[in-house]
Motif scaffolding. Structure first.
Motif, short mmCIF file in Angstrom:
data_model
loop_
_atom_site.label_atom_id
_atom_site.label_comp_id
_atom_site.label_asym_id
_atom_site.label_seq_id
_atom_site.Cartn_x
_atom_site.Cartn_y
_atom_site.Cartn_z
N THR A 44 0.84 -1.20 0.00
CA THR A 44 0.00 0.00 0.00
C THR A 44 0.88 1.26 0.00
N ASN A 45 0.32 2.32 -0.52
CA ASN A 45 1.06 3.60 -0.63
C ASN A 45 0.25 4.74 -0.03
N LEU A 46 0.96 5.58 0.73
CA LEU A 46 0.35 6.76 1.35
C LEU A 46 1.03 8.02 0.82
N GLU A 62 5.42 8.04 8.25
CA GLU A 62 6.33 7.32 7.35
C GLU A 62 6.71 5.98 7.95
N MET A 65 3.79 3.46 7.94
CA MET A 65 3.58 2.82 6.63
C MET A 65 4.64 1.76 6.36
N GLY A 70 3.99 -1.07 3.78
CA GLY A 70 3.67 -0.15 2.70
C GLY A 70 4.75 0.90 2.51
N HIS A 71 4.38 1.98 1.86
CA HIS A 71 5.35 3.02 1.51
C HIS A 71 4.68 4.38 1.65
N ALA A 72 5.44 5.36 2.12
CA ALA A 72 4.90 6.72 2.25
C ALA A 72 5.69 7.68 1.38
N LYS A 301 -0.66 3.75 13.11
CA LYS A 301 -0.63 2.41 12.50
C LYS A 301 -2.00 1.77 12.55
N LEU A 304 -4.25 3.66 10.08
CA LEU A 304 -3.93 3.30 8.68
C LEU A 304 -4.43 1.89 8.36
#
Ligand code: CP
Ligand code: NVA
Length: 313
Positions: A44-46, A62, A65, A70-72, A301, A304
């Motif tokens: 997932t991306n934020l 950051e 994620m 995932g990735h920010a 967390k 999210l």
């Protein structure tokens, strides 16, 4: 099929889930302290749009994620086409094609609403001029840990500016059943509609919502004391007037002595030591401030995880 997107523009957007999110954040925190990062949202991306400075919010989002798998992507609004006049709605539409959620630190609450209205992915409020919901989730987590989840019958006293932090705190406390009393100068009271909304939640949860004029009235018998800066980001032009108005609204040893002996002290940070809080209180044994800062990570967390749809691999 994914369900409707879950924005967190106000702490009220989390209302039904808030107690279970605090429990989940607490479990994720314990797991992380034993090396388990709760990698529940891989791939997932934020997108993170910031119009203002940040240390805690940016870093904790950051890392949250990363932990989730995932990735920010950090984006200063100055570097986006937003800074050159592209509309918020168009930015929201485009980013929604790339990422799974957007967090936004904005000057204006109207812009936060505009982004959330146009985005087809969840939008998380990372602070605006009306609310700071993710902060308040972390604040409530800090008290939840110390009081073993029991908010009922306890009182949180806030001293200072009727700002974004107090607005979310009034609503969040009332939602979970924690009594809240706020002492602000009369000219800096929170907006009447926020107070009315918090009173409505308080009626349902059994929490009282009270505004008073003096810090001593608020602090007397309190289970937790909370303060925030006198001059928020965006209020810099009013610095002198504010510093004059808030003199006396300081969380110091004298005020601490009026609260319950087991009182916990909170501050969302950054602090202006010597203004709204003294070194003695900030660095003293009743301060829960550093755990509170850490809890941004765990609370976010859980938030999210709640708003992100799981992706395969
Ligand atoms: N408390 C808080 O939001 O801190 P930052 O401004 O550093 O993100
Ligand atoms: N009320 C402060 C909170 C900072 C985290 C501000 O808006 O600047």
């Amino acid at each position: 099929m994914p369900g409707p997107k879950q924005d967190v523009v106000s702490i009220v957007d989390l209302a039904p889930a808030l107690p279970s999110l605090l429990a989940r954040a607490n479990a994720m925190k314990r797991a992380r302290h034993t090396g388990d990062l709760s990698r529940t949202r891989p791939g997932t991306n934020l997108a993170m749009i910031f119009e203002k400075a940040s240390t805690r919010t940016r870093t904790s989002f950051e890392v949250a994620m990363n932990d989730l798998g995932g990735h920010a992507l950090y984006m200063s609004s100055r570097d986006l086409q937003l800074g050159r006049g592209e509309t918020i709605a168009d930015t929201a539409r485009v980013l929604s094609r790339y990422v799974d959620a957007i967090c936004y630190r904005a000057f204006r609450h109207e812009d936060m609403r505009a982004l959330a209205d146009a985005a087809t992915v969840p939008v998380l409020n990372a602070l605006d001029d009306r609310e700071h919901p993710c902060q308040i989730a972390a604040d409530l987590l800090t008290l939840y840990e110390r009081w073993h989840g029991a908010f009922s019958g306890r009182t949180l006293a806030y001293i200072g500016d009727g700002n974004n932090v107090l607005n979310s705190l009034l609503l969040g406390s009332a939602i979970v059943g924690l009594n809240i009393v706020a002492a602000t100068p009369k000219a800096y009271r929170p907006p009447a509609d926020v107070v009315t909304e918090a009173e409505g939640w308080g009626k349902r949860s059994g929490a009282s919502v009270q505004l008073v004029d003096t810090p001593a009235e608020a602090a007397k018998g309190a289970d937790a004391l909370y303060t925030d800066v006198w001059v928020s980001m965006g209020d810099e032009a009013e610095k002198e007037a504010r510093e004059a108005a808030f003199r006396g609204y300081q969380l110091n040893a004298e005020l601490l002595a009026l609260a319950k002996p087991g009182v916990w002290v909170l501050h969302d940070l950054p602090a202006h030591r010597g203004q709204e809080i003294t070194d003695e209180v900030m660095d003293g044994p009743r301060a829960a401030i550093w755990d509170q800062a850490e809890n941004r990570l765990h609370a976010q967390k859980a938030i999210l995880e709640h708003v992100l749809q799981a992706r395969a691999g």
